[in-house]
Design a protein around this motif. Structure first.
Motif, PDB file in Angstrom:
ATOM      1  N   PRO A  70       0.835  -1.215   0.000  1.00 23.03           N
ATOM      2  CA  PRO A  70       0.000   0.000   0.000  1.00 23.03           C
ATOM      3  C   PRO A  70       0.865   1.259   0.000  1.00 23.03           C
ATOM      4  O   PRO A  70       1.925   1.295   0.613  1.00 23.03           O
ATOM      5  N   VAL A  71       0.406   2.275  -0.734  1.00 17.62           N
ATOM      6  CA  VAL A  71       1.142   3.545  -0.797  1.00 17.62           C
ATOM      7  C   VAL A  71       0.876   4.315   0.475  1.00 17.62           C
ATOM      8  O   VAL A  71      -0.280   4.567   0.833  1.00 17.62           O
ATOM      9  N   LYS A  72       1.925   4.695   1.152  1.00 18.97           N
ATOM     10  CA  LYS A  72       1.781   5.437   2.397  1.00 18.97           C
ATOM     11  C   LYS A  72       1.665   6.934   2.097  1.00 18.97           C
ATOM     12  O   LYS A  72       2.479   7.478   1.359  1.00 18.97           O
ATOM     13  N   VAL A  73       0.648   7.580   2.644  1.00 16.65           N
ATOM     14  CA  VAL A  73       0.454   9.022   2.485  1.00 16.65           C
ATOM     15  C   VAL A  73       1.029   9.707   3.708  1.00 16.65           C
ATOM     16  O   VAL A  73       0.697   9.360   4.841  1.00 16.65           O
ATOM     17  N   SER A  74       1.909  10.662   3.442  1.00 12.62           N
ATOM     18  CA  SER A  74       2.574  11.329   4.552  1.00 12.62           C
ATOM     19  C   SER A  74       1.554  12.082   5.391  1.00 12.62           C
ATOM     20  O   SER A  74       0.709  12.803   4.869  1.00 12.62           O
ATOM     21  N   GLY A  75       1.623  11.931   6.674  1.00 15.66           N
ATOM     22  CA  GLY A  75       0.710  12.620   7.577  1.00 15.66           C
ATOM     23  C   GLY A  75       1.275  13.917   8.106  1.00 15.66           C
ATOM     24  O   GLY A  75       0.685  14.547   8.970  1.00 15.66           O
ATOM     25  N   GLY A  76       2.454  14.357   7.618  1.00 15.37           N
ATOM     26  CA  GLY A  76       3.067  15.585   8.096  1.00 15.37           C
ATOM     27  C   GLY A  76       2.318  16.822   7.636  1.00 15.37           C
ATOM     28  O   GLY A  76       1.643  16.826   6.618  1.00 15.37           O
ATOM     29  N   ARG A  77       2.423  17.964   8.349  1.00 17.04           N
ATOM     30  CA  ARG A  77       1.752  19.207   8.005  1.00 17.04           C
ATOM     31  C   ARG A  77       2.543  19.978   6.961  1.00 17.04           C
ATOM     32  O   ARG A  77       3.762  20.000   7.003  1.00 17.04           O
ATOM     33  N   SER A  78       1.818  20.605   6.065  1.00 15.81           N
ATOM     34  CA  SER A  78       2.455  21.451   5.065  1.00 15.81           C
ATOM     35  C   SER A  78       2.577  22.856   5.628  1.00 15.81           C
ATOM     36  O   SER A  78       1.643  23.652   5.579  1.00 15.81           O
ATOM     37  N   TRP A  79       3.740  23.170   6.213  1.00 19.65           N
ATOM     38  CA  TRP A  79       3.921  24.464   6.870  1.00 19.65           C
ATOM     39  C   TRP A  79       3.885  25.620   5.880  1.00 19.65           C
ATOM     40  O   TRP A  79       3.514  26.734   6.240  1.00 19.65           O
ATOM     41  N   GLY A  80       4.247  25.341   4.625  1.00 21.45           N
ATOM     42  CA  GLY A  80       4.184  26.413   3.621  1.00 21.45           C
ATOM     43  C   GLY A  80       2.765  26.891   3.403  1.00 21.45           C
ATOM     44  O   GLY A  80       2.480  28.088   3.411  1.00 21.45           O
ATOM     45  N   ASN A  81       1.841  25.934   3.220  1.00 14.44           N
ATOM     46  CA  ASN A  81       0.441  26.303   3.031  1.00 14.44           C
ATOM     47  C   ASN A  81      -0.143  26.965   4.269  1.00 14.44           C
ATOM     48  O   ASN A  81      -0.928  27.914   4.176  1.00 14.44           O
ATOM     49  N   ILE A  82       0.232  26.448   5.428  1.00 13.88           N
ATOM     50  CA  ILE A  82      -0.262  27.035   6.672  1.00 13.88           C
ATOM     51  C   ILE A  82       0.207  28.482   6.789  1.00 13.88           C
ATOM     52  O   ILE A  82      -0.548  29.374   7.177  1.00 13.88           O
ATOM     53  N   GLY A  83       1.470  28.708   6.434  1.00 15.42           N
ATOM     54  CA  GLY A  83       2.001  30.074   6.488  1.00 15.42           C
ATOM     55  C   GLY A  83       1.250  31.012   5.569  1.00 15.42           C
ATOM     56  O   GLY A  83       0.963  32.163   5.925  1.00 15.42           O
ATOM     57  N   ILE A  84       0.908  30.520   4.362  1.00 12.27           N
ATOM     58  CA  ILE A  84       0.153  31.348   3.413  1.00 12.27           C
ATOM     59  C   ILE A  84      -1.219  31.690   3.979  1.00 12.27           C
ATOM     60  O   ILE A  84      -1.670  32.836   3.924  1.00 12.27           O
ATOM     61  N   PHE A  85      -1.891  30.667   4.544  1.00 16.42           N
ATOM     62  CA  PHE A  85      -3.220  30.903   5.115  1.00 16.42           C
ATOM     63  C   PHE A  85      -3.155  31.916   6.261  1.00 16.42           C
ATOM     64  O   PHE A  85      -4.017  32.793   6.392  1.00 16.42           O
ATOM     65  N   VAL A  86      -2.123  31.795   7.093  1.00 20.43           N
ATOM     66  CA  VAL A  86      -1.984  32.723   8.218  1.00 20.43           C
ATOM     67  C   VAL A  86      -1.746  34.141   7.712  1.00 20.43           C
ATOM     68  O   VAL A  86      -2.345  35.106   8.194  1.00 20.43           O
ATOM     69  N   ALA A  87      -0.868  34.268   6.694  1.00 24.45           N
ATOM     70  CA  ALA A  87      -0.579  35.597   6.143  1.00 24.45           C
ATOM     71  C   ALA A  87      -1.825  36.227   5.542  1.00 24.45           C
ATOM     72  O   ALA A  87      -2.114  37.408   5.750  1.00 24.45           O
ATOM     73  N   VAL A  88      -2.575  35.427   4.789  1.00 21.68           N
ATOM     74  CA  VAL A  88      -3.830  35.939   4.196  1.00 21.68           C
ATOM     75  C   VAL A  88      -4.799  36.366   5.288  1.00 21.68           C
ATOM     76  O   VAL A  88      -5.461  37.405   5.189  1.00 21.68           O
ATOM     77  N   GLY A  89      -4.866  35.577   6.349  1.00 21.00           N
ATOM     78  CA  GLY A  89      -5.758  35.927   7.450  1.00 21.00           C
ATOM     79  C   GLY A  89      -5.372  37.227   8.130  1.00 21.00           C
ATOM     80  O   GLY A  89      -6.225  38.051   8.465  1.00 21.00           O
ATOM     81  N   VAL A  90      -4.053  37.409   8.316  1.00 21.11           N
ATOM     82  CA  VAL A  90      -3.577  38.647   8.955  1.00 21.11           C
ATOM     83  C   VAL A  90      -3.895  39.861   8.076  1.00 21.11           C
ATOM     84  O   VAL A  90      -4.350  40.904   8.555  1.00 21.11           O
ATOM     85  N   ILE A  91      -3.652  39.716   6.752  1.00 20.77           N
ATOM     86  CA  ILE A  91      -3.936  40.824   5.836  1.00 20.77           C
ATOM     87  C   ILE A  91      -5.424  41.144   5.833  1.00 20.77           C
ATOM     88  O   ILE A  91      -5.836  42.308   5.880  1.00 20.77           O
ATOM     89  N   ALA A  92      -6.245  40.100   5.773  1.00 22.24           N
ATOM     90  CA  ALA A  92      -7.698  40.317   5.770  1.00 22.24           C
ATOM     91  C   ALA A  92      -8.148  41.003   7.049  1.00 22.24           C
ATOM     92  O   ALA A  92      -8.973  41.925   7.020  1.00 22.24           O
ATOM     93  N   ALA A  93      -7.591  40.557   8.181  1.00 22.57           N
ATOM     94  CA  ALA A  93      -7.964  41.184   9.459  1.00 22.57           C
ATOM     95  C   ALA A  93      -7.532  42.647   9.482  1.00 22.57           C
ATOM     96  O   ALA A  93      -8.251  43.515   9.987  1.00 22.57           O
ATOM     97  N   GLY A  94      -6.343  42.934   8.900  1.00 23.70           N
ATOM     98  CA  GLY A  94      -5.882  44.317   8.849  1.00 23.70           C
ATOM     99  C   GLY A  94      -6.784  45.194   8.011  1.00 23.70           C
ATOM    100  O   GLY A  94      -7.097  46.326   8.376  1.00 23.70           O
ATOM    101  N   ILE A  95      -7.206  44.656   6.843  1.00 27.04           N
ATOM    102  CA  ILE A  95      -8.107  45.421   5.974  1.00 27.04           C
ATOM    103  C   ILE A  95      -9.425  45.692   6.671  1.00 27.04           C
ATOM    104  O   ILE A  95      -9.951  46.811   6.637  1.00 27.04           O
ATOM    105  N   ILE A  96      -9.957  44.663   7.312  1.00 21.38           N
ATOM    106  CA  ILE A  96     -11.230  44.836   8.022  1.00 21.38           C
ATOM    107  C   ILE A  96     -11.082  45.831   9.160  1.00 21.38           C
ATOM    108  O   ILE A  96     -11.929  46.712   9.365  1.00 21.38           O
ATOM    109  N   GLY A  97      -9.960  45.714   9.889  1.00 18.79           N
ATOM    110  CA  GLY A  97      -9.731  46.634  11.007  1.00 18.79           C
ATOM    111  C   GLY A  97      -9.588  48.074  10.544  1.00 18.79           C
ATOM    112  O   GLY A  97     -10.150  48.992  11.143  1.00 18.79           O
ATOM    113  N   TYR A  98      -8.829  48.268   9.443  1.00 10.71           N
ATOM    114  CA  TYR A  98      -8.663  49.638   8.925  1.00 10.71           C
ATOM    115  C   TYR A  98      -9.991  50.183   8.424  1.00 10.71           C
ATOM    116  O   TYR A  98     -10.309  51.362   8.619  1.00 10.71           O
TER     117      TYR A  98
END
Length: 302
Positions: A70-98
């Motif tokens: 059976p092909v094993k699927v890595s269960g590790g987290r993709s920190w690159g994607n997480i970082g992008i999501f966090v950055a987008v969230g911070v920018i969105a929160a900044g726009i909403i706050g401003y």
């Protein structure tokens, strides 16, 4: 094997079995040519069991297929994607706050915006006598006037105003004309004559070409820079101070005591002595102005 008959012993022809029943009429099965070699018949193994065709008891065992791993699927987290999501969230929160901040700021009245400026003095509330007419005088009076604060922010003034169409004066002007400009809603930017030229130019860039603004040097300031609107004053140490823009944005035209009054058509000459014989927005003051006054323009339509 022999068969005895009345005609004598005859030999029955041998018949080779094909393992299949011959069709009626003795014809070979359709699709099979006569004489085709029959399929191999399974033989018996040593133990009496049948051995599949094509194999003998002494042959090798068939090779078994290996199970597919059976092909094993890595269960590790993709920190690159997480970082992008966090950055987008911070920018969105900044726009909403401003956006929320801008809505709140736009919802404030100009007086609230002025009150929020650190260090501003509102003489309209703290000392109304600073902006009220001088005792025994009207709002418009000829000749020099006495003011409680320097530079003045209101009170009795000359009939003519100082031109305030973004004018930058390189010499002192008469307080009496400048105060009239404040009454029309102008912001008057003043500075000590010893202010470094670079800072003078920095101030001038905020004034030059902007209606309801004027600028001039003033002797005896206790701070390098002082901003005035009718009834308001803010003193500063540097032209880099961000409160300059806040003061202008909150008070220019808003602090007017005569909404709709113009800033054009005023005095453009420098000098600290008021010019009494120049028409203003009320009947001209009595004659007796200083020599060298500007000529009185003809009445409109003449």
């Amino acid at each position: 094997m022999s068969i005895s008959t009345s005609g004598g012993e005859q030999r029955r022809p041998s018949v080779v079995s094909t393992g299949k029943k011959a069709p009626a009429g003795g014809k070979p099965a359709e699709g099979k040519a006569a004489g085709t070699k029959p399929a191999a018949t399974p033989s018996k193994g040593p133990s009496g069991g049948r051995v599949p065709a094509g194999r003998t008891g002494g042959g090798k065992k068939p090779q078994q297929r290996r199970p597919i791993a059976p092909v094993k699927v890595s269960g590790g987290r993709s920190w690159g994607n997480i970082g992008i999501f966090v950055a987008v969230g911070v920018i969105a929160a900044g726009i909403i706050g401003y956006g929320a901040y801008a809505v709140i700021q736009n919802g404030k009245g100009w007086e609230d915006k002025a009150a929020a400026i650190d260090g501003i003095v509102n003489f309209r509330k703290s000392d109304p006598s600073v902006v009220d007419p001088l005792p025994g005088k009207q709002s418009h009076e000829p000749g020099p006037q006495t003011y409680k604060v320097n530079p003045p922010v209101g009170s009795t003034h000359n009939n003519a105003w100082q031109n305030c169409m973004g004018d930058v004066y390189d010499a002192p002007i008469a307080n009496e004309h400048a105060v009239h400009s404040l009454e029309h809603g102008a912001v008057w930017v003043t500075y000590r004559p010893d202010l470094p030229p670079a800072q003078v130019e920095q101030l001038a860039s905020k004034v030059r070409g902007n209606e309801f603004m004027l600028m001039s040097p003033v002797e005896g300031l206790d701070k390098p820079i002082s901003l005035q609107a009718w009834g308001y004053q803010l003193k500063l140490d540097s032209a880099d101070d961000g409160r300059i823009g806040e003061f202008i944005g909150a008070l220019r035209q808003n602090a007017s005591m005569e909404p709709g009054a113009p800033c054009s058509g005023g005095i453009t000459a420098t000098g600290t002595t008021p010019r009494d014989n120049v028409p203003g927005d009320q009947p001209a003051a009595p004659p007796g102005g200083v020599p060298g006054d500007q000529p009185v323009p003809p009445p409109p339509g003449s």
